[in-house]
Design a protein around this motif. Structure first.
Motif, PDB file in Angstrom:
ATOM      1  N   GLY A 104      -4.653  -5.882   4.119  1.00 27.62           N
ATOM      2  CA  GLY A 104      -3.639  -6.030   5.147  1.00 27.62           C
ATOM      3  C   GLY A 104      -4.218  -5.947   6.545  1.00 27.62           C
ATOM      4  N   VAL A 105      -5.088  -4.981   6.773  1.00 30.02           N
ATOM      5  CA  VAL A 105      -5.737  -4.837   8.081  1.00 30.02           C
ATOM      6  C   VAL A 105      -6.631  -6.041   8.365  1.00 30.02           C
ATOM      7  N   SER A 132     -11.488   4.435  -3.736  1.00 35.24           N
ATOM      8  CA  SER A 132     -10.486   5.154  -2.944  1.00 35.24           C
ATOM      9  C   SER A 132      -9.050   4.960  -3.409  1.00 35.24           C
ATOM     10  N   GLY A 133      -8.842   4.205  -4.481  1.00 32.16           N
ATOM     11  CA  GLY A 133      -7.489   3.973  -4.973  1.00 32.16           C
ATOM     12  C   GLY A 133      -6.992   2.588  -4.627  1.00 32.16           C
ATOM     13  N   TRP A 134      -6.082   2.065  -5.468  1.00 27.31           N
ATOM     14  CA  TRP A 134      -5.601   0.698  -5.275  1.00 27.31           C
ATOM     15  C   TRP A 134      -4.812   0.539  -3.983  1.00 27.31           C
ATOM     16  N   ARG A 135      -4.149   1.596  -3.526  1.00 24.62           N
ATOM     17  CA  ARG A 135      -3.396   1.501  -2.272  1.00 24.62           C
ATOM     18  C   ARG A 135      -4.330   1.238  -1.092  1.00 24.62           C
ATOM     19  N   THR A 136      -5.482   1.856  -1.130  1.00 28.84           N
ATOM     20  CA  THR A 136      -6.471   1.625  -0.073  1.00 28.84           C
ATOM     21  C   THR A 136      -6.922   0.182  -0.056  1.00 28.84           C
ATOM     22  N   ALA A 137      -7.116  -0.395  -1.246  1.00 28.17           N
ATOM     23  CA  ALA A 137      -7.544  -1.792  -1.323  1.00 28.17           C
ATOM     24  C   ALA A 137      -6.508  -2.715  -0.689  1.00 28.17           C
ATOM     25  N   LEU A 165       6.603  -6.431  -5.792  1.00 27.83           N
ATOM     26  CA  LEU A 165       6.904  -7.826  -6.111  1.00 27.83           C
ATOM     27  C   LEU A 165       7.518  -8.559  -4.915  1.00 27.83           C
ATOM     28  N   VAL A 166       8.355  -7.889  -4.137  1.00 30.13           N
ATOM     29  CA  VAL A 166       8.903  -8.511  -2.919  1.00 30.13           C
ATOM     30  C   VAL A 166       7.772  -8.842  -1.949  1.00 30.13           C
ATOM     31  N   ALA A 167       6.850  -7.910  -1.791  1.00 31.01           N
ATOM     32  CA  ALA A 167       5.702  -8.149  -0.923  1.00 31.01           C
ATOM     33  C   ALA A 167       4.849  -9.309  -1.437  1.00 31.01           C
ATOM     34  N   ARG A 168       4.693  -9.392  -2.760  1.00 27.79           N
ATOM     35  CA  ARG A 168       3.915 -10.482  -3.340  1.00 27.79           C
ATOM     36  C   ARG A 168       4.614 -11.829  -3.119  1.00 27.79           C
ATOM     37  N   PHE A 169       5.946 -11.835  -3.114  1.00 28.97           N
ATOM     38  CA  PHE A 169       6.703 -13.049  -2.797  1.00 28.97           C
ATOM     39  C   PHE A 169       6.351 -13.538  -1.391  1.00 28.97           C
ATOM     40  N   LEU A 170       6.337 -12.631  -0.432  1.00 29.03           N
ATOM     41  CA  LEU A 170       6.018 -13.004   0.950  1.00 29.03           C
ATOM     42  C   LEU A 170       4.583 -13.500   1.066  1.00 29.03           C
ATOM     43  N   ALA A 190       0.818  -1.212   0.000  1.00 28.41           N
ATOM     44  CA  ALA A 190       0.000   0.000   0.000  1.00 28.41           C
ATOM     45  C   ALA A 190       0.854   1.265   0.000  1.00 28.41           C
ATOM     46  N   PHE A 191       2.063   1.172   0.569  1.00 32.29           N
ATOM     47  CA  PHE A 191       2.927   2.356   0.653  1.00 32.29           C
ATOM     48  C   PHE A 191       4.115   2.287  -0.316  1.00 32.29           C
TER      49      PHE A 191
END
Length: 402
Positions: free
Chosen positions: A182-183, A172-177, A113-118, A104-105
Motif C-alpha cells: 500500500g505504501v 513480520s506478518g501478512w498485514r505488514t506485507a 474482499l471489498v478491498a480486493r474488489f477495488l 492490512a487493518f
C-alpha cells in the motif's frame, strides 16, 4: 494535425530524461498494482488462519480482483476516454494504495474482499491505459524500449513481487506485507504527480472496437486462447503452491526462499524471452507450454524436499517469467493497427484467467486435494500446444511471425 500526431510531436519535443522519469514512475505504479493483485498467493495459509477461512476460500483474494480487472480493463478505458491520462493513473494507483492499507487493518474476510474488489478496478484500468502511454511520454525512437520497460513492471511483479511480499509476510506478518505494498502504491502516486506531464486524452476507444478486432483477427483470437490456457493453468496451481509445498513437508521458512528462487528464475526467463521473441515467437510460446507442463507434472509426481522443489520451481519460474513479454508481443504483432483495443482484450483475458485459475483451484483443493491442481494446470498448459499448432497452420495472420 490529428490528436495522435499532436501527442507524438509533443513527446518528440520533450526532454528524453523527463520522459524516461515519467516512464519509470508508470513502471513503479504497474509493478505495485500487479504485486498487489498477486500478493495473497504466498500468504494464503497465514491469512486463512488469521481470518478463520479455508485455503480454498482464501483463494477468492485472487479470484475477485482478477474478475473485476477483466471487466474494468475496457470499462475504465472507455469511461475515462476524455480525461487526462495522468489524472486517471494517479486516481487508480491511489485507490490501490488505500485498499491495501485497508486490508492490512481488516478484522474480517469481508473487508479484505471489498478491498480486493477495488484493487481489481485499479489493475484493469491502469494496465490498459499504461500499455500505450509510452508514445505520449518519450520521443518516437525511444517508444519501443519505454514500452518494454513499462511491461517489465508486470513481469517483475509476477515473478519477483510475490516472493518478496511472502518473505516480508513471513518475517513480520501478512498485514505488514499488505501495508508495504500500500505504501509502495502511494510512493508511485507521488512519483507520477511530480514526474509525469499532463497527458491529454487521445483517440477514445469505443466498445464496438473490441468485438471488431476479436472477430476480424485470427491472430488476436489465438493470442487470447493461449493467454486463457496458460494463465489459467499456471494460477490454478501456483495460487496454492504454498500448501502444495507444505504437503510435501517443506517448512515455512524454506517456502519463502523457494518463492524468491522462483522469482529470480522468472526474471531470467523474461530476459531470455526478450532476446528471442522477435525472431522466435512461436518457439517461445511452445517452449513456455512445454516447460510449465513438465514443471507441474514433476511436482505432482515426485516426493520433493526443499532442494528438489527448488529445482522444479526454477524450471517453472523460467517458463512463467517468459509469459508476459511473449504473449504481449504476440498480441501487438497480430494487431499492429488496433493495439489499444487488442491490448484491452488481452488485459481482460489475462486477469480473467488469473481469477478463473484461482477459483477452479480453490474448488479442487477443497474437493479433491492440493495435488489435483498441479494435474489440472498441466493439462491446460499442454492444450496451448494445440493452439500454437493451429495458429501455425493458419498462416501469418493467425499468430505473428516465427
Amino acid at each position: 494535425m490529428t490528436t495522435v500526431e499532436t501527442t507524438t510531436s509533443t513527446a518528440a519535443g520533450r526532454s528524453p530524461v523527463k520522459g524516461w522519469l515519467a516512464v519509470l514512475a508508470v513502471t513503479l505504479g504497474i509493478f505495485s498494482l500487479m504485486t498487489s493483485e498477486l500478493l495473497p498467493v504466498g500468504l494464503l495459509t497465514p491469512i486463512g488462519h488469521a481470518l478463520d477461512v479455508s485455503e480454498g476460500t482464501a483463494g477468492l483474494m485472487i479470484t475477485v480482483p482478477g474478475l473485476v480487472a477483466a471487466v474494468s480493463a475496457p470499462l475504465v478505458t472507455v469511461a475515462t476516454g476524455r480525461i487526462d491520462r495522468r489524472i486517471v493513473l494517479v486516481v487508480l494507483i491511489g485507490l490501490m494504495g488505500a485498499a491495501n492499507l485497508a486490508s492490512a487493518f481488516a478484522t474480517g474476510f469481508t473487508v479484505v474482499l471489498v478491498a480486493r474488489f477495488l484493487i481489481g478496478v485499479s489493475v484493469g484500468g491502469f494496465w490498459s491505459i499504461a500499455g500505450g502511454i509510452a508514445l505520449r511520454l518519450v520521443p518516437a525512437r525511444h517508444v519501443a524500449r519505454a514500452t518494454a520497460v513499462i511491461f517489465g513492471g508486470v513481469e517483475t511483479a509476477s515473478v519477483l513481487g510475490v516472493p518478496t511480499g511472502t518473505f516480508i509476510g513471513d518475517l513480520s506478518g501478512w498485514r505488514t506485507a499488505f501495508a508495504v505494498v500500500g505504501v509502495l502504491g502511494l510512493i508511485s502516486l507521488t512519483c507520477m504527480l511530480f514526474l509525469m506531464p499532463k497527458v491529454p486524452a487521445g483517440q477514445s476507444l469505443t466498445f464496438s472496437a473490441l468485438p471488431k478486432v476479436f472477430r476480424g483477427n485470427a491472430g488476436v483470437r489465438a493470442g487470447i486462447a493461449l493467454t486463457f490456457l496458460v494463465i489459467t493453468g499456471h494460477f490454478l496451481a501456483y495460487t496454492f503452491v504454498r500448501p502444495i509445498l507444505q504437503g510435501d513437508g517443506v517448512d515455512d521458512g524454506s517456502i519463502s526462499v523457494l518463492l524468491l528462487t522462483f522469482g529470480v528464475a522468472g526474471v531470467c526467463g523474461n530476459f531470455i524471452a526478450g532476446a528471442l521473441v522477435a525472431r522466435r515467437l512461436r518457439a517461445c510460446v511452445t517452449g513456455i507450454s512445454v516447460v510449465l507442463t513438465v514443471a507441474m507434472a514433476v511436482l505432482a509426481l515426485a516426493d520433493t524436499d526443499a532442494l528438489s522443489a527448488g529445482a522444479v520451481l526454477v524450471l517453472w519460474g523460467l517458463g512463467y517469467g517468459a509469459v508476459p513479454v511473449t504473449f504481449q508481443t504476440w498480441i501487438l504483432d497480430a494487431a499492429p493497427d488496433a493495439t489499444e483495443a487488442a491490448t484491452s482484450l488481452y488485459v481482460s483475458a489475462f486477469n480473467l484467467s488469473i481469477a478463473l485459475g484461482a477459483l477452479l483451484g480453490g474448488f479442487a483443493v477443497n474437493g479433491v486435494g492440493t495435488t489435483s491442481v498441479l494435474w489440472a494446470g498441466a493439462a491446460l498448459t499442454a492444450l496451448a500446444l494445440v493452439v500454437v499448432g493451429g495458429a501455425r497452420r493458419g498462416g501469418p495472420q493467425a499468430g505473428c511471425t516465427s
